[in-house]
Design an enzyme around this catalytic site. Sequence first.
Site, PDB file in Angstrom:
ATOM      1  N   ASP A   8       0.971  -1.160  -0.211  1.00 35.25           N
ATOM      2  CA  ASP A   8       0.218   0.027  -0.261  1.00 35.25           C
ATOM      3  C   ASP A   8       0.947   0.756   0.140  1.00 35.25           C
ATOM      4  O   ASP A   8       2.297   1.268   0.596  1.00 35.25           O
ATOM      5  CB  ASP A   8      -0.897   0.192   1.701  1.00 35.25           C
ATOM      6  CG  ASP A   8      -1.997   0.667   1.114  1.00 35.25           C
ATOM      7  OD1 ASP A   8      -2.175   2.065  -0.036  1.00 35.25           O
ATOM      8  OD2 ASP A   8      -2.898   1.486   1.635  1.00 35.25           O
ATOM      9  N   HIS A   9       0.531   2.591  -0.588  1.00 30.95           N
ATOM     10  CA  HIS A   9       0.829   3.757  -0.641  1.00 30.95           C
ATOM     11  C   HIS A   9       0.906   4.262   0.909  1.00 30.95           C
ATOM     12  O   HIS A   9      -0.469   4.376   1.333  1.00 30.95           O
ATOM     13  CB  HIS A   9       0.755   4.537  -2.006  1.00 30.95           C
ATOM     14  CG  HIS A   9       1.131   3.961  -3.153  1.00 30.95           C
ATOM     15  ND1 HIS A   9       0.459   3.968  -4.082  1.00 30.95           N
ATOM     16  CD2 HIS A   9       2.156   3.260  -2.759  1.00 30.95           C
ATOM     17  CE1 HIS A   9       1.054   3.106  -5.287  1.00 30.95           C
ATOM     18  NE2 HIS A   9       2.663   3.396  -4.753  1.00 30.95           N
ATOM     19  N   PHE A  57      -5.213   4.201   0.728  1.00 32.45           N
ATOM     20  CA  PHE A  57      -6.300   4.007  -0.057  1.00 32.45           C
ATOM     21  C   PHE A  57      -6.170   2.522  -1.379  1.00 32.45           C
ATOM     22  O   PHE A  57      -6.754   2.585  -1.961  1.00 32.45           O
ATOM     23  CB  PHE A  57      -7.537   4.557   0.205  1.00 32.45           C
ATOM     24  CG  PHE A  57      -7.470   5.668   0.749  1.00 32.45           C
ATOM     25  CD1 PHE A  57      -8.132   5.097   1.911  1.00 32.45           C
ATOM     26  CD2 PHE A  57      -8.519   6.847   0.538  1.00 32.45           C
ATOM     27  CE1 PHE A  57      -8.309   6.245   2.968  1.00 32.45           C
ATOM     28  CE2 PHE A  57      -7.930   7.748   1.654  1.00 32.45           C
ATOM     29  CZ  PHE A  57      -8.068   7.494   2.522  1.00 32.45           C
ATOM     30  N   HIS A  58      -4.515   2.119  -1.653  1.00 35.88           N
ATOM     31  CA  HIS A  58      -3.826   2.242  -2.602  1.00 35.88           C
ATOM     32  C   HIS A  58      -3.785   0.202  -2.342  1.00 35.88           C
ATOM     33  O   HIS A  58      -2.526  -0.349  -2.120  1.00 35.88           O
ATOM     34  CB  HIS A  58      -2.343   2.601  -3.455  1.00 35.88           C
ATOM     35  CG  HIS A  58      -3.396   3.715  -3.309  1.00 35.88           C
ATOM     36  ND1 HIS A  58      -2.650   4.662  -4.429  1.00 35.88           N
ATOM     37  CD2 HIS A  58      -4.724   4.281  -3.549  1.00 35.88           C
ATOM     38  CE1 HIS A  58      -3.002   6.235  -4.849  1.00 35.88           C
ATOM     39  NE2 HIS A  58      -4.439   5.581  -4.793  1.00 35.88           N
ATOM     40  N   PRO A  59      -4.599  -0.919  -1.634  1.00 33.94           N
ATOM     41  CA  PRO A  59      -4.215  -2.117  -1.433  1.00 33.94           C
ATOM     42  C   PRO A  59      -3.675  -2.621  -2.822  1.00 33.94           C
ATOM     43  O   PRO A  59      -4.804  -2.957  -3.159  1.00 33.94           O
ATOM     44  CB  PRO A  59      -4.842  -2.721   0.086  1.00 33.94           C
ATOM     45  CG  PRO A  59      -6.140  -1.816  -0.318  1.00 33.94           C
ATOM     46  CD  PRO A  59      -5.634  -0.491  -0.932  1.00 33.94           C
TER      47      PRO A  59
END
Length: 547
Positions: free
Chosen positions: A301-302, A476-478
Amino acid sequence: MAAETGRQDAGTFDYVIVGAGSAGCCLANRLSADPDVSVLLLEAGGKDSWHWIHIPVGYLYTMNTPRTDWCFKTEAEAGLNGRALAYPRGRVLGGCSSINGMIYMRGQARDYDTWRQAGNVGWSWDEVLPYFKRSEDHFQGGDDHHGGEGEWRVEEQRLSWEILDAFREAAAQSGIPPTEDFNRGDNEGCGYFQVNQKKGVRWNTAKAFLHPVAGRPNLTVLTHAQAERLVLEGRQVTGIDFAQGGQPRRATARGEVILAAGAVGSPQLLELSGIGQGALLQAQGIAVAHEMPDVGENLQDHLQMRMIFQVENTVTLNQRAGSLFGKALMGVEYLLFRRGPLAMAPSQLGAFVRSDAARETPDLQYHVQPLSLDRFGEPLHDFPAFTASVCNLRPESRGNIHIRSGDYRAAPVIKPNYLTAPADRAVAAAAIRLTRRICAAPALERFRPREYMPGAEIEGDEDLARAAGDIGTTIFHPVGTCRMGGDDRAVVDARLRVRGLQGLRIADASVMPTITSGNTNSPTIMIAEKAADMIREDRRATAASAA
């Protein structure tokens, strides 16, 4: 068979798609375009009819509400100094595209070439670019890099902020050149994000791909239908058990079940079905149907570090939204012109830059906003300020997502393990220092920026890394929890088929071997586009061999 289990028979279909989010809506459109096949699309959430989904600023209301969000939370994270984070995931038609930041971003050519070099045949930049273009409806029309005839609308933002223009000039003075387009394979530079909006209104994948084809007789869409487990007969996946309105139901798949439930939902459903790490499943009372040790692993994630700078001599959203009169003006501006703060994506200005000169391509991304607040969901500050969030695009830290129990209604255990890799802590410190250099550039001097968070007094590498843990939050980038690969431990192969099983594919962000260099929504749609082609190709091949 459904009656024998006490379940209502939901019918038999060629394809059953689990999840009507960014990938699922695209898949449903493409597969149902063939009138000879039948498609069932299951969505645990409801319809995308709530007005806050469509007003861009509505992300403030669609996140962290059960109407549109699963409302997941991470475990307490050591790298975040013991904090746990909210982990929004869309639970509505359109999925995360109904609640996200609307930024259209593909990543870098290097991302996809790296996938191909790892053995994922067909996933290089040159091979995936046509799929990005197929979906795209770019405001400037089609060219070598963009599509102009697709469903996925891309437009420029409808806003103007003095402080953002000044930050862009300061970035140029700091060696970050201006750019007008982040989506041509090399996203280095600073510019305004293009967004998935249409004339100031959010454009989600339900509007783009699903609603226009809802009348197809071979497409069935069921909302409030939560998947419980896959139905297996030996190593063949034959359907899905789900609950709808309190009623247990079963849908049968003649061809394939396709998971498009995302980096959280897809591994969770595999494990609930007995597919995953044997010891973990047995500990939850689930019989092991297929041992796969990497299900739920490889989570990436980021993590964005939200640096806040208090300013003078300019107006930010903090002031505009700080009075009833200001709020009323914003409402009128949006109602009349579909412009202004209510039309804003959460982040407006972006930049991609290298944390050090030795990097082959940019490894940092900025999201710059003309506002500030202590944390999401809290009021804006009562002083003028901007936020410069910066994230490491290629984290080395790896986390995992696993079921908490055998109950399909229980939220899984989410452990991103942010900032546990020493390299990630070093990049975080470098990112904070770079942001300070930009904010000290002449273009921002007249606004007298003063670091409000984390605080200019924090300077040493370890202190900065700890500060990153205090101000870091998910962007919010899983991805990555059902990794695609050519090795035996990969969950899916390059055609997105789950290894060792028949009749099951995964087509969502969970299959990414490594995270893309930017926002992940549009790459997920690209994965669905390519998956649809592969599914159709395999169907034709099967029919030809049977003839």
